[in-house]
Design a protein around this motif. Structure first.
Motif, mmCIF file in Angstrom:
data_model
loop_
_atom_site.group_PDB
_atom_site.id
_atom_site.type_symbol
_atom_site.label_atom_id
_atom_site.label_comp_id
_atom_site.label_asym_id
_atom_site.label_seq_id
_atom_site.Cartn_x
_atom_site.Cartn_y
_atom_site.Cartn_z
ATOM 1 N N ASN A 181 33.159 98.253 1.435
ATOM 2 C CA ASN A 181 32.700 97.603 0.220
ATOM 3 C C ASN A 181 31.219 97.289 0.346
ATOM 4 O OD1 ASN A 181 32.972 96.235 -2.332
ATOM 5 N ND2 ASN A 181 32.762 94.319 -1.181
ATOM 6 N N THR A 182 30.511 97.472 -0.730
ATOM 7 C CA THR A 182 29.103 97.095 -0.763
ATOM 8 C C THR A 182 28.768 96.544 -2.137
ATOM 9 O OG1 THR A 182 26.814 97.862 -0.448
ATOM 10 C CG2 THR A 182 28.351 99.413 -1.458
ATOM 11 N N SER A 183 27.848 95.579 -2.191
ATOM 12 C CA SER A 183 27.440 94.976 -3.465
ATOM 13 C C SER A 183 25.999 94.487 -3.359
ATOM 14 C CB SER A 183 28.386 93.822 -3.836
ATOM 15 O OG SER A 183 28.304 92.800 -2.856
ATOM 16 N N ARG A 184 25.343 94.406 -4.487
ATOM 17 C CA ARG A 184 23.952 93.894 -4.552
ATOM 18 C C ARG A 184 23.848 93.019 -5.791
ATOM 19 N NH1 ARG A 184 19.165 97.986 -3.742
ATOM 20 N NH2 ARG A 184 19.817 97.608 -1.584
ATOM 21 N N VAL A 185 23.393 91.794 -5.596
ATOM 22 C CA VAL A 185 23.257 90.815 -6.675
ATOM 23 C C VAL A 185 21.912 90.100 -6.562
ATOM 24 C CG1 VAL A 185 25.747 90.486 -6.833
ATOM 25 C CG2 VAL A 185 24.405 89.019 -5.323
ATOM 26 N N ARG A 186 21.538 89.400 -7.624
ATOM 27 C CA ARG A 186 20.358 88.536 -7.612
ATOM 28 C C ARG A 186 20.836 87.111 -7.789
ATOM 29 N NH1 ARG A 186 15.346 90.758 -7.899
ATOM 30 N NH2 ARG A 186 15.247 93.010 -8.247
ATOM 31 N N SER A 191 14.095 78.092 -8.435
ATOM 32 C CA SER A 191 13.415 78.644 -9.619
ATOM 33 C C SER A 191 12.967 80.079 -9.447
ATOM 34 C CB SER A 191 12.199 77.767 -10.010
ATOM 35 O OG SER A 191 12.604 76.441 -10.257
ATOM 36 N N ALA A 192 13.560 80.802 -8.490
ATOM 37 C CA ALA A 192 13.192 82.209 -8.286
ATOM 38 C C ALA A 192 14.480 83.010 -7.987
ATOM 39 C CB ALA A 192 12.187 82.359 -7.155
ATOM 40 N N PHE A 193 14.438 84.278 -8.365
ATOM 41 C CA PHE A 193 15.563 85.178 -8.095
ATOM 42 C C PHE A 193 15.291 85.960 -6.823
ATOM 43 C CE2 PHE A 193 16.252 84.432 -12.619
ATOM 44 C CZ PHE A 193 17.636 84.294 -12.671
ATOM 45 N N TYR A 194 16.333 86.024 -5.998
ATOM 46 C CA TYR A 194 16.243 86.787 -4.748
ATOM 47 C C TYR A 194 17.382 87.827 -4.742
ATOM 48 C CZ TYR A 194 13.087 83.135 -3.195
ATOM 49 O OH TYR A 194 12.048 82.255 -3.094
ATOM 50 N N ARG A 195 17.062 89.015 -4.255
ATOM 51 C CA ARG A 195 18.057 90.077 -4.179
ATOM 52 C C ARG A 195 18.830 89.961 -2.873
ATOM 53 N NH1 ARG A 195 15.896 96.125 -4.158
ATOM 54 N NH2 ARG A 195 15.173 95.395 -2.115
ATOM 55 N N GLN A 196 20.149 89.993 -2.995
ATOM 56 C CA GLN A 196 21.009 89.948 -1.818
ATOM 57 C C GLN A 196 21.864 91.220 -1.766
ATOM 58 O OE1 GLN A 196 23.359 86.394 -1.971
ATOM 59 N NE2 GLN A 196 21.695 85.066 -1.249
ATOM 60 N N THR A 197 21.979 91.815 -0.593
ATOM 61 C CA THR A 197 22.797 93.016 -0.360
ATOM 62 C C THR A 197 23.872 92.668 0.671
ATOM 63 O OG1 THR A 197 20.896 94.441 -0.784
ATOM 64 C CG2 THR A 197 22.792 95.427 0.343
ATOM 65 N N TYR A 198 25.112 93.037 0.309
ATOM 66 C CA TYR A 198 26.244 92.688 1.181
ATOM 67 C C TYR A 198 27.129 93.928 1.348
ATOM 68 C CZ TYR A 198 30.702 90.653 2.631
ATOM 69 O OH TYR A 198 31.855 90.372 3.294
ATOM 70 N N GLY A 199 27.576 94.168 2.557
ATOM 71 C CA GLY A 199 28.458 95.296 2.828
ATOM 72 C C GLY A 199 29.459 94.950 3.908
ATOM 73 N N SER A 200 30.636 95.565 3.827
ATOM 74 C CA SER A 200 31.670 95.325 4.831
ATOM 75 C C SER A 200 32.497 96.591 5.024
ATOM 76 C CB SER A 200 32.581 94.170 4.405
ATOM 77 O OG SER A 200 33.333 94.534 3.260
#
Length: 480
Positions: free
Chosen positions: A110-115, A120-129
């Motif tokens: 599984n992999t996903s990418r969200v903000r 007060s700021a958006f950060y991109r996070q990437t997660y995989g398993s």
């Protein structure tokens, strides 16, 4: 595209319903042959069947046992019954497999990418398993459901094996019937040949007497008419013999025109008397007829199905669990990526009790009870039929024995009468009509003697078929 897909499906269904597909209409009138408006574009032809036939000798005479062996090896009915029995054996294995747990290997990636919003700021996070696991399921308790299914499968397998034996019983009788009918046709052909030679001899005697002025022209015409009748009877017997030969070849899965020889009726030993009483034969049939035993096995199977269906009124206890490794990866903007791995597992027990199902279980039990009652009714009907079949077969054998004795005496009497009448005619004491009448009586006596012998063999085989003796001592087979 998803928006239009329902409309596309509706158009396809509408096209099939209106005749653009394979839908057809009924014939327009009862007095006309139906013709489709559009030819179906379906290949409805059966695959090419293999040519019927196999190598047989045209020189040696096959015995009845050899003919039966050929039929059992090549008749498709035995292969069908064999495969059905093998399918029942496989179903028993399927039922037994329910006693064992089910293990499955799983690999989930599984992999996903969200903000995400932080300060007060958006950060991109990437997660995989990635998680390789083993999944286990096991039915711990079901209050007789599995055991009932196994018992039903066992009895169904027994019924299929008995049906397999009954198929052999029927094929054996088919071969015997066709064989004895061929012997009868061959005997009638031989009798017709002898009758023709007798008629020709009588015609020669009349011609000789006419040449010496001791007979009249009408006498010669009567003798010639008798010869012509004997020739006609010979041609009829020849056709019947060819048809009987083709029938036996067909039972053996051979082309009807296959050239082969069989053991003649003179080489067979005719039964002199019945071996047992009709009561003993009936009791033996009720004990060993495979079709009756198969029905009894079906009743046993129905009892097991009833137990299986009634187990659904009780709860079931199921175990399930997963065990494996979990390797994960995570990253966020402006931070160092991270990795982690470790063991994972879970286990659960589920107790499930169906409280309401709309009457499904009640109907399933009722269906099983009805099937049992139907099988029992079939047993009762077949038992009555067997008793009547054995009685009829026993009576036919007794009749055939008496006819065989009477036919032998009739042939002896007819031969003596023919010889005496012919000698008397040569001495001028009897006329030609007496000779022709005695000749016809002799021909009829010989035909009845042949038929009586063949009928005795056929009725004896039928009695063995009705009692189940045809396969009572047969060795077990490993194939069809």
């Amino acid at each position: 595209m998803k928006f239009f897909s329902p409309f596309v499906a509706a158009a396809v269904v509408l096209g099939l319903a209106t005749g653009n597909g394979i839908a057809q209409k009924a014939p327009a009138a009862p007095g006309q042959i139906w013709q489709p408006q559009k030819k179906l574009k379906l290949n409805t032809r059966l695959p090419a069947a293999p040519m019927m036939g196999y190598a047989v000798s045209s020189q040696s005479a096959y015995t009845l046992a050899e003919l039966i062996d050929l039929a059992e090896q090549h008749n498709p009915a035995t292969r069908l019954a064999w495969q059905q029995a093998k399918a029942r054996a496989a179903q028993l294995g399927i039922a037994r497999s329910e006693w064992y747990p089910t293990l499955a290997a799983l690999a989930v990636a599984n992999t996903s990418r969200v903000r995400v919003l932080l300060n007060s700021a958006f950060y991109r996070q990437t997660y995989g398993s990635f998680s390789p696991e083993l999944h286990a399921e096991y039915l711990v308790l079901d209050f007789g459901g599995r055991s009932g299914a196994i018992q039903a499968a066992k009895w169904n397998l027994l019924a299929a094996n008995l049906s397999f034996n009954d198929t052999h019983r029927r094929i054996i009788f088919q071969v015997m019937s066709a064989y004895y009918r061929l012997l009868n046709a061959q005997g009638l052909l031989q009798a017709a040949e002898v009758s023709l030679r007798n008629a020709q001899a009588v015609e020669g005697d009349v011609q000789d007497r006419l040449n010496h002025g001791l007979a009249t022209k009408p006498d010669l015409l009567e003798a010639q008419a008798a010869t012509a009748q004997a020739e006609y009877d010979l041609q009829s017997a020849t056709g019947e013999e060819q048809i009987a030969h083709g029938n036996l070849a067909t039972v053996l899965e051979l082309p009807p025109d296959t050239d082969f020889q069989v053991q003649p009726i003179g080489a067979l030993e005719l039964p002199a008397q019945l071996a047992g009483t009709v009561k003993a034969e009936t009791q033996r049939a009720l004990k060993q007829r495979p079709d009756l035993e198969a029905l009894i096995a079906k009743v046993k199977s129905a009892n097991a199905v009833i137990r299986q269906q009634r187990s659904s009124y009780f709860p079931t206890l199921n175990f399930s669990g997963n065990g494996g490794l979990d390797r994960q990866y995570g990253a966020q903007d402006q931070l160092v990526p991270g990795y982690a791995s470790g063991e994972t597992w879970d286990a659960s027990l589920e107790l499930k009790w169906t409280l309401f199902d709309g009457g499904r279980r009640e109907h399933q039990v009722a269906e099983a009870l009805a099937q049992k009652a139907a099988a029992q009714a079939q047993i009762d009907t077949l038992q009555d039929d067997i008793a009547n079949q054995v009685w009829t077969a026993h009576t036919n054998v007794e009749t055939a024995l008496r006819q065989r004795q009477a036919a032998g005496a009739l042939v002896t009497s007819a031969e003596q009468s023919y010889e005496a009448t012919r000698d008397s005619y040569n001495y001028g004491v009897r006329n030609i009509l007496d000779v022709i009448a005695s000749q016809k009586a002799l021909a009829q006596a010989r035909a009845e003697d042949v038929t009586a012998r063949a009928q005795l063999l056929l009725q004896t085989a039928n009695l063995a078929f009705q009692t189940g003796d045809l396969i009572a001592a047969s060795p077990g087979k490993t194939g069809p």
